[in-house]
Scaffold this active site. Structure first.
Site, PDB file in Angstrom:
ATOM      1  N   GLU A   1       0.883  -1.178   0.000  1.00 46.70           N
ATOM      2  CA  GLU A   1       0.000   0.000   0.000  1.00 46.70           C
ATOM      3  C   GLU A   1       0.908   1.211   0.000  1.00 46.70           C
ATOM      4  O   GLU A   1       1.336   1.687   1.050  1.00 46.70           O
ATOM      5  CB  GLU A   1      -0.879   0.016   1.263  1.00 46.70           C
ATOM      6  CG  GLU A   1      -1.845  -1.147   1.387  1.00 46.70           C
ATOM      7  CD  GLU A   1      -2.958  -1.124   0.371  1.00 46.70           C
ATOM      8  OE1 GLU A   1      -3.158  -0.104  -0.317  1.00 46.70           O
ATOM      9  OE2 GLU A   1      -3.630  -2.162   0.241  1.00 46.70           O
TER      10      GLU A   1
ATOM     11  N   CYS B   1      -2.928   8.556   2.560  1.00 49.79           N
ATOM     12  CA  CYS B   1      -2.500   8.183   1.208  1.00 49.79           C
ATOM     13  C   CYS B   1      -3.634   8.441   0.232  1.00 49.79           C
ATOM     14  O   CYS B   1      -3.413   8.517  -0.970  1.00 49.79           O
ATOM     15  CB  CYS B   1      -1.966   6.765   1.142  1.00 49.79           C
ATOM     16  SG  CYS B   1      -3.056   5.573   1.838  1.00 49.79           S
TER      17      CYS B   1
END
Ligand code: UN1
Length: 516
Positions: free
Chosen positions: A269, A303
């Site tokens: 990720e 993010c």
């Protein structure tokens, strides 16, 4: 501890979560030890020292791995729905500790209290989800080409799952991974960010209660508060079947290569560079709220934060003016005070990166319509508070192509939707994206194979705030990993195809004859 800490009830919170002035950073179930150097956790909220942590050394690492291996042999034999019951109990504990854990997240990481509580809510939600999945670890059955044969596939646990997490979601990302890893029969070893070690110790303390109350093998849940060298050991260790890594693309590239080298599995990720397209047919009120929350929420350190707004030329000036007005109303300050919208960045290194990005942007030609600034004075003593800013840019600027973990929002103008989609996709990252439009044709094109190339594509909501029920993750330099919902559990298991012959013949597949 300082008076200020007491004012927000932090002292009580730390006590409730079992955080001491000095903590041991290695924990296997309820056993704590540590032989590494001592680090300190400072709050970006007020700059105060929260507590010290003795980190894990090399010898601790081996002990943790050995105990985890032993625990796996036992844990995998417990039926999956019974493992689900363990996760259910963790969810119950998290409900009980939600206020304290949410507050600690806010104080140690700097996100708003509401977002801290929201993060704990994600933990509770993934536990509930995983309990259900624990009764559905299903494979397919298929028809064999041979008579009297049965063929099916099943999923088995992997073994040790290593979880390396970032500071920005200091508790939720661990829970997404662990809740699923556990129902699948794995044991977990967590290496949290060195910037938020106390959040990890608090989670482990909560999990320890579950381990103790159920008399489970301690090695099912371990924490290593350690530097990157221990992280590297986890990445290189053949005994760790799966490494789930959340962090930068730069580090993720190394993790991915190293794990692949030893034929381990990884879930990555990595960075995002998320855009919202605001179309000529957008609801502008909604678009402004979505854009501002996406850009300044968690001080731009998700993010999934909104980094780029791609705005149709016919509404460009209106959106721009309303954004400037909205930014003028933002209250920046202590995130534990719920009247503030924006808290601090994680540390002064992050502040430097914010300043560097602004400088670089200006050099490339970015026109700042809301200027950035490092805030000083009362309430800003930690040196971590910055003003969210907005710049008009070209998508091709190097700084725009890069993920800066700070509240800097870039505006880009477009004429046609095809052009907007091309701009949205023209970055190395591919995590989250959205379009604001009330036009069905535009929405469907954006979601089609000719549309967004991201792992997440939304219509009429922002880029951040994904629910746990969907698979979370992104394409390209975001790393291709998926976490939390949908059928992501399959990443935490190994797949096996079984063919059973219940006849007295041995026919070979593909019609091959082999007579002796
Ligand atoms: C992250 O920023 O690392 O979609 C994760 C969101 C959250 C998860 C973000 N549910 O914003």
């Amino acid at each position: 501890m300082s008076k200020k800490i007491k004012d927000f009830g932090i002292e009580k919170t730390l006590k409730n979560l079992g955080i001491k002035e000095e903590n041991k950073g290695t924990s296997v179930g309820g056993k704590y030890f540590a032989s590494g150097k001592t680090i300190e956790s400072f709050s970006p909220v007020d700059g105060n020292l929260i507590a010290k942590i003795k980190t894990s050394g090399e010898s601790d690492y081996d002990k943790v791995i050995e105990t985890a291996e032993k625990a796996f042999k036992e844990f995998r034999l417990i039926p999956a729905p019974k493992r689900g019951e363990i996760v259910r109990q963790l969810g119950q504990k998290l409900r009980q500790y939600k206020d304290d854990l949410g507050k600690l997240v806010s104080y140690e990481m700097g996100k708003s209290l509401q977002e801290g509580l929201g993060e704990v809510q994600e933990m509770i939600d993934i536990c509930d989800f995983a309990v259900g999945v624990s009764r559905q670890l299903h494979g397919y059955t298929m028809h064999s080409e041979r008579p009297g044969h049965r063929m099916y596939e099943q999923y088995h646990p992997l073994g040790i799952v290593g979880i390396i997490t970032a500071f920005n979601f200091p508790v939720a990302v661990w829970s997404w991974n662990t809740a699923l890893a556990w129902i699948c029969g794995n044991v977990t070893i967590w290496k949290p960010s060195e910037k938020t070690p106390l959040c990890a110790i608090a989670c482990q303390n909560i999990m320890n209660e579950v381990i103790k109350e159920n008399n489970l093998p301690e090695g099912i849940s371990s924490v290593l508060v350690a530097d990157h060298e221990i992280g590297q050991k986890l990445v290189d260790d053949k005994r760790v079947s799966l490494v789930s890594f959340t962090g930068s693309t730069r580090v993720g590239r190394m993790v991915s290569t190293n794990v692949a080298q030893r034929f381990g599995k990884s879930i990555l990720e990595l960075g995002g560079n998320n855009a919202i397209i605001i179309s000529k047919d957008a609801d502008i009120d909604m678009s402004i709220i979505g854009a501002v929350f996406g850009a300044v929420g968690t001080a731009g350190q998700r993010c999934t934060s909104t980094r780029r707004l791609i705005i149709h030329e016919s509404v460009y000036d209106e959106v721009k003016n309303r954004l400037v007005k909205a930014y003028g109303q933002l209250k920046i300050g202590n995130p534990l005070d719920e009247t503030n919208h924006v808290g601090p960045l994680i540390d002064t290194d992050a502040v430097n990166m914010y300043q560097e990005a602004i400088k670089k942007g200006k050099k490339e030609g970015a026109k700042f319509i809301v200027e950035g600034e490092v805030l000083k004075g009362k309430g800003y003593e930690s040196g971590c508070y910055v003003k969210p800013c907005i710049a008009e840019v070209k998508n091709s600027y190097e700084i725009v192509q890069h993920e800066t973990f700070a509240p800097i929002l870039y505006l880009i103008k477009y004429k046609t939707l095809d052009e907007a989609i091309a701009i949205q996709n023209d970055v190395p990252q591919g995590l989250s994206s959205s379009i604001m439009t009330q036009n069905l044709r535009e929405a469907e094109l954006f979601l089609s194979h000719a549309g967004s190339d991201c792992g997440i594509a939304n219509v009429n909501i922002g880029t951040s705030g994904a629910e746990i029920g969907g698979a979370f993750g992104g394409e390209k330099e975001t790393g291709g990993g998926r976490e939390s919902g949908s059928d992501v559990w399959k990443y935490y298991m190994r797949r096996q195809t079984n063919t059973i012959n219940y006849t007295a013949q041995l026919p070979l597949a593909q019609g091959i004859k082999f007579d002796l």
